[in-house]
Enzyme design. Sequence first.
Site, PDB file in Angstrom:
ATOM      1  CG  ASP A 136      63.785 -29.014  57.184  1.00  0.00           C
ATOM      2  OD1 ASP A 136      63.795 -29.659  56.123  1.00  0.00           O
ATOM      3  OD2 ASP A 136      64.154 -27.830  57.272  1.00  0.00           O
TER       4      ASP A 136
ATOM      5  CG  ASP B 289      63.630 -23.945  58.040  1.00  0.00           C
ATOM      6  OD1 ASP B 289      63.555 -25.151  57.717  1.00  0.00           O
ATOM      7  OD2 ASP B 289      64.058 -23.063  57.268  1.00  0.00           O
TER       8      ASP B 289
ATOM      9  CG  ASP C 149      68.946 -27.525  53.399  1.00  0.00           C
ATOM     10  OD1 ASP C 149      70.161 -27.477  53.656  1.00  0.00           O
ATOM     11  OD2 ASP C 149      68.472 -28.214  52.478  1.00  0.00           O
TER      12      ASP C 149
END
Length: 232
Positions: free
Chosen positions: A13, A174, A15
Site C-alpha cells: 500500500d 496499514d 499512504d
Amino acid sequence: MTAAQGPDAVLFDLDGTLLDTPGAIAGVLARVLERTGRPDVADDRIRATVGKPLGAVFAELTGLPEEHPDVTTAVALFRDLFREEVVPKAADLVFPGIPELLGRLRAEGRRTAICTSKIRASALELLEPAGLLDAFDAVVCHGMAPRGKPHPDLALLAARSVDVPPGRCVVVGDAVDDIRMAAAAGIPAIGVTYGVATRHQLTEAGAGAVADTVEELAQTLAPARAHQSPHL
C-alpha cells in the site's frame, strides 16, 4: 512459500505504509469539507476514511451518492489542494527505513509493487518526488481493475503484473481494507500500525503478522525471520 524463502513479491500500500501522508490527507479533507459547506464533520470520521478512493470518501462524509456533482467537485478540490500542499513535501514524508527496505528487497531478487486506492496520476505524483518510483516493478492503482479494495482485484492484478503467483506474494498495508483485500485474494498480509489502523483492527481483518515499525516490517519480510509468522 517456505519459511526459509519468504515471499517472492511484496505488494505495498502507499499512504500510511510507505509515506506518512494520513495526517496530511485528513487535513486536506477537512479543508475541502469546510470550503464546500460541511465544516462540522468530526475529525475521527474524517481520519477513518483515509486510504479509501476519494469518491467513496466524500460520499461517506457527505451522505451523498458518489455520482453527485458536489462529490465530484469535492474530489477535484481535494486533488488540487493535495497537489499544492502535500506533493512538494513528498520526499520528507517517506517513513525512515523504507528506501533501505525497498533496496534490500530488490537486491534479494524480490519483486515489488504498489497496490493503492489512489488513481495512477495521484500515485505517480507522490512516488516520483519521493524518489521511490524506480523501486517498484509495477504500480497498480484504483481504476485499473474492476473493483477496488477490499475486493481482491487490485492485489491479483499486482501479482500478475510482477509475474508471481498470489500464494508467493505478501500484501503490506496499514488499513483494514488492505488486509481484507489480501484475504479475499488468498494472499498473506502484514499489517503496519504506524498508519491508520490499530493492531487489533489489522489482526481482526486477517493480518498474519503486524509490525509496529519499519524495522519490524523489514525483519518480518527477511527470509531468515519468516518462520516467526505461521501465515507468511
